[in-house]
Design a protein around this motif. Structure first.
Motif, PDB file in Angstrom:
ATOM      1  N   ILE A  11       0.843  -1.199   0.000  1.00  0.00           N
ATOM      2  CA  ILE A  11       0.000   0.000   0.000  1.00  0.00           C
ATOM      3  C   ILE A  11       0.879   1.249   0.000  1.00  0.00           C
ATOM      4  O   ILE A  11       0.635   2.188  -0.767  1.00  0.00           O
ATOM      5  CB  ILE A  11      -0.959   0.003   1.204  1.00  0.00           C
ATOM      6  N   GLU A  12       1.906   1.266   0.842  1.00  0.00           N
ATOM      7  CA  GLU A  12       2.810   2.420   0.909  1.00  0.00           C
ATOM      8  C   GLU A  12       3.528   2.636  -0.419  1.00  0.00           C
ATOM      9  O   GLU A  12       3.725   3.780  -0.835  1.00  0.00           O
ATOM     10  CB  GLU A  12       3.819   2.242   2.041  1.00  0.00           C
ATOM     11  N   LEU A  15       1.007   4.101  -2.918  1.00  0.00           N
ATOM     12  CA  LEU A  15       0.744   5.476  -2.493  1.00  0.00           C
ATOM     13  C   LEU A  15       1.941   6.372  -2.802  1.00  0.00           C
ATOM     14  O   LEU A  15       1.771   7.488  -3.293  1.00  0.00           O
ATOM     15  CB  LEU A  15       0.409   5.517  -1.005  1.00  0.00           C
ATOM     16  N   ASP A  16       3.142   5.890  -2.546  1.00  0.00           N
ATOM     17  CA  ASP A  16       4.354   6.661  -2.837  1.00  0.00           C
ATOM     18  C   ASP A  16       4.445   6.987  -4.324  1.00  0.00           C
ATOM     19  O   ASP A  16       4.724   8.125  -4.710  1.00  0.00           O
ATOM     20  CB  ASP A  16       5.591   5.883  -2.384  1.00  0.00           C
ATOM     21  N   TYR A  19       1.745   9.558  -5.124  1.00  0.00           N
ATOM     22  CA  TYR A  19       1.955  10.856  -4.482  1.00  0.00           C
ATOM     23  C   TYR A  19       3.171  11.595  -5.029  1.00  0.00           C
ATOM     24  O   TYR A  19       3.192  12.814  -5.060  1.00  0.00           O
ATOM     25  CB  TYR A  19       2.071  10.667  -2.970  1.00  0.00           C
ATOM     26  N   ARG A  71      -5.347   7.022 -10.153  1.00  0.00           N
ATOM     27  CA  ARG A  71      -5.301   6.689  -8.730  1.00  0.00           C
ATOM     28  C   ARG A  71      -6.691   6.642  -8.098  1.00  0.00           C
ATOM     29  O   ARG A  71      -6.894   5.954  -7.111  1.00  0.00           O
ATOM     30  CB  ARG A  71      -4.360   7.618  -7.980  1.00  0.00           C
ATOM     31  N   VAL A  76      -7.652   0.230  -2.136  1.00  0.00           N
ATOM     32  CA  VAL A  76      -6.767  -0.461  -1.213  1.00  0.00           C
ATOM     33  C   VAL A  76      -7.118  -1.943  -1.175  1.00  0.00           C
ATOM     34  O   VAL A  76      -6.244  -2.802  -1.029  1.00  0.00           O
ATOM     35  CB  VAL A  76      -6.826   0.184   0.190  1.00  0.00           C
ATOM     36  N   ILE A 126      -6.568   5.120  -3.757  1.00  0.00           N
ATOM     37  CA  ILE A 126      -5.254   5.748  -3.632  1.00  0.00           C
ATOM     38  C   ILE A 126      -5.406   7.265  -3.703  1.00  0.00           C
ATOM     39  O   ILE A 126      -4.694   7.998  -3.021  1.00  0.00           O
ATOM     40  CB  ILE A 126      -4.291   5.195  -4.708  1.00  0.00           C
ATOM     41  N   LEU A 129      -6.127   8.504  -0.265  1.00  0.00           N
ATOM     42  CA  LEU A 129      -4.916   8.514   0.564  1.00  0.00           C
ATOM     43  C   LEU A 129      -4.001   9.674   0.189  1.00  0.00           C
ATOM     44  O   LEU A 129      -3.380  10.289   1.067  1.00  0.00           O
ATOM     45  CB  LEU A 129      -4.184   7.175   0.457  1.00  0.00           C
ATOM     46  N   CYS A 130      -3.915   9.989  -1.110  1.00  0.00           N
ATOM     47  CA  CYS A 130      -3.108  11.142  -1.552  1.00  0.00           C
ATOM     48  C   CYS A 130      -3.673  12.443  -0.993  1.00  0.00           C
ATOM     49  O   CYS A 130      -2.920  13.318  -0.543  1.00  0.00           O
ATOM     50  CB  CYS A 130      -3.054  11.207  -3.082  1.00  0.00           C
TER      51      CYS A 130
END
Length: 150
Positions: A11-12, A15-16, A19, A71, A76, A126, A129-130
Motif C-alpha cells: 500500500i505504501e 501510495l508513494d 503521491y 489513482r 486499497v 489511492i 490517501l493522496c
C-alpha cells in the motif's frame, strides 16, 4: 485478510508512486528510501502489482514504476487482494480444525469483521490517501501532480 508488513509495504509503495508521480517513473530505490521498505520485499511486491495491472513497469536506465490506471480507480482492497494471493491465500476461517465453539461462535464474528474491513478498503482509493497526505502537509517530491501516464 491479515494486516501484514508485506501488505503495508504494498500500500505504501503504490501510495508513494501516486503521491510522488512526475514525468519520470518512480524507481524502487526512491520508494525504499522514502518509505523505509527493504528492497528485497519491495521488488517482489512491485512485480506482483505490475502483474495485477495496478502498476506499470518502465524499463531502461531511468526506469521504474508508474500507476497503470488513475489513482481514483485503484482501491486499497485491490492491493490487499494481490498481497493475500502472494502469501498463499490461506484463510484460517476455512480450516476444518477447531472446536464447535470456534466454528459456531468465533468464526462468524471474525468473518463479519473481515467483510467490513474489505468493504471499507473497497471504498478507499489511492486518490483518497493522496488527499489525506496533502491535508497532513506531507511534501510531494513532484512538481507536477501526474495521475498516471499512457
Amino acid at each position: 485478510m491479515r494486516l501484514t508488513k508485506k501488505l503495508m509495504f504494498a500500500i505504501e509503495a503504490v501510495l508513494d508512486i501516486a503521491y510522488h508521480a512526475s514525468d519520470l517513473p518512480v524507481q524502487s530505490k526512491e520508494i525504499a528510501d522514502r518509505q523505509g521498505i527493504p528492497r528485497r520485499y519491495l521488488e517482489q511486491v512491485l512485480q506482483q502489482l505490475v502483474h495485477a495491472e495496478i502498476l506499470r513497469g518502465v524499463r531502461g536506465p531511468r526506469g521504474g514504476y508508474r500507476l497503470a490506471k488513475e489513482r481514483r480507480r485503484i482501491t486499497v482492497a485491490e492491493i490487499a487482494t494481490v498481497v493475500h494471493d502472494m502469501e498463499g491465500g490461506r484463510d484460517p476461517l476455512t480450516d476444518p480444525a477447531g472446536s464447535e465453539l470456534g466454528h459456531t461462535v468465533l468464526r462468524p464474528i471474525w468473518q463479519e469483521i473481515e467483510e467490513y474491513a474489505m468493504e471499507r478498503l473497497s471504498k478507499t482509493t489511492i486518490e483518497d490517501l493522496c488527499i489525506s497526505a496533502q491535508r497532513a502537509g506531507i511534501e510531494s517530491h513532484s512538481q507536477n501532480q501526474f495521475d498516471f501516464m499512457i
